[in-house]
Write an enzyme that holds these catalytic residues in place. Structure first.
Site, mmCIF file in Angstrom:
data_model
loop_
_atom_site.group_PDB
_atom_site.id
_atom_site.type_symbol
_atom_site.label_atom_id
_atom_site.label_comp_id
_atom_site.label_asym_id
_atom_site.label_seq_id
_atom_site.Cartn_x
_atom_site.Cartn_y
_atom_site.Cartn_z
ATOM 1 N N GLY A 113 48.987 44.350 34.213
ATOM 2 C CA GLY A 113 47.804 44.186 35.040
ATOM 3 C C GLY A 113 46.570 44.713 34.346
ATOM 4 N N CYS A 114 45.452 44.539 34.981
ATOM 5 C CA CYS A 114 44.171 44.904 34.393
ATOM 6 C C CYS A 114 44.089 46.409 34.190
ATOM 7 C CB CYS A 114 43.042 44.436 35.293
ATOM 8 S SG CYS A 114 41.471 44.544 34.477
ATOM 9 N N GLY A 115 43.669 46.800 33.010
ATOM 10 C CA GLY A 115 43.471 48.226 32.763
ATOM 11 C C GLY A 115 44.745 48.955 32.400
#
Length: 271
Positions: A113-115
């Site tokens: 996922g993002c980050g």
């Protein structure tokens, strides 16, 4: 040799119906949001990781991910890449037997996922992250021009504000642009594209809109990228690692200004 799904480009964004509160009342409207889907990467028939991504350039994403993780060392290691777009699956077949990287993989935690990205603090990373030797240099003016060009290219970002943009460049020009919901995915695509096309990364710059964290820095170090540039900030560990790995780290690059954290010898002032 390899085939992918990019001949029929997937949509990067979808329209959804929203109600926007403008301070006084609700206004009904249609708004674009960036697409997100899980894609599972397989290595030699074995399920390895599921990444959350925008669903584009899946062959590059898989190859870049596995190259950065040490499963693909050279172009001859790669036998086949098969993208099953409808199932969200990418199969990568390599010519190597179970390598050190594969054995160490058992001990790792993967987050998506993002980050977030793989956790990098195992022996394989110490082996692959060696100080980057590169005499590439660019001027402050060239750096500014690259940032302006990256902004012009980021159409999906303007539509949705939902993606991270990355570009591969020489001091003179931007060579390749990729965007995705996860900044790691966009970087993996660039690494994968370079791997598939035999492009050396030793004299290139990586420009990203994401934060400069230890993860992104180790990703660059493992494939030998000497210069990392972002319009965003760097973390303390990223700066520490950049200094020990001889990587030029540039943050807060916007409106003609930037912060140089490490590797100052590669950025030339006009003065």
């Amino acid at each position: 040799m390899h085939h992918g799904s990019d001949r029929t480009p997937a949509q990067k964004a979808s329209a959804v119906h929203v109600r926007i509160f403008d301070g006084q009342r609700f206004v009904e409207r249609s708004q674009l949001v960036v697409n997100e889907r899980p894609v599972t990467l397989y290595l030699n028939q074995r399920e390895m990781v599921t990444l959350l991504c925008a669903g584009k350039h899946l062959d590059e994403l898989a190859v870049g991910f596995f190259h950065g993780e040490g499963f693909l060392q050279s172009r001859t290691d790669l036998q086949e890449v098969t993208v099953d777009d409808s199932q969200g699956k990418v199969q990568v077949i390599t010519s190597r037997e179970a390598s050190l990287a594969e054995n160490l993989w058992q001990k790792r935690t993967i987050t998506s996922g993002c980050g977030k990205g793989s956790l990098f603090y195992y022996a394989v990373d110490a082996l692959l992250s060696k100080p980057v030797e590169s005499s590439v240099a660019l001027s402050a003016q060239q750096l500014r021009q690259h940032l302006e060009a990256l902004n012009r290219m980021s159409e999906t970002y303007r539509q949705t504000h939902g993606v991270h943009n990355s570009a591969l460049a020489t001091p003179d020009e931007i060579l390749l642009f990729r965007d995705d919901i996860g900044r790691h995915n966009a970087v993996d695509m660039i690494v994968g594209h370079a791997f598939l096309h035999g492009t050396s990364l030793q004299d290139k710059l990586l420009i990203t809109t994401g934060r400069l964290t230890s993860e992104i820095l180790i990703k660059a170090a493992k494939v030998g990228i000497p210069v990392l540039i972002s319009r965003n900030t760097a973390t303390s560990l990223a700066v520490q690692l950049a200094n020990s790995l001889n990587i030029t780290l540039v943050g807060f690059a916007r409106a003609g200004k930037f912060t140089l954290y490490s590797g100052t010898q590669r950025i030339i002032s006009e003065a």
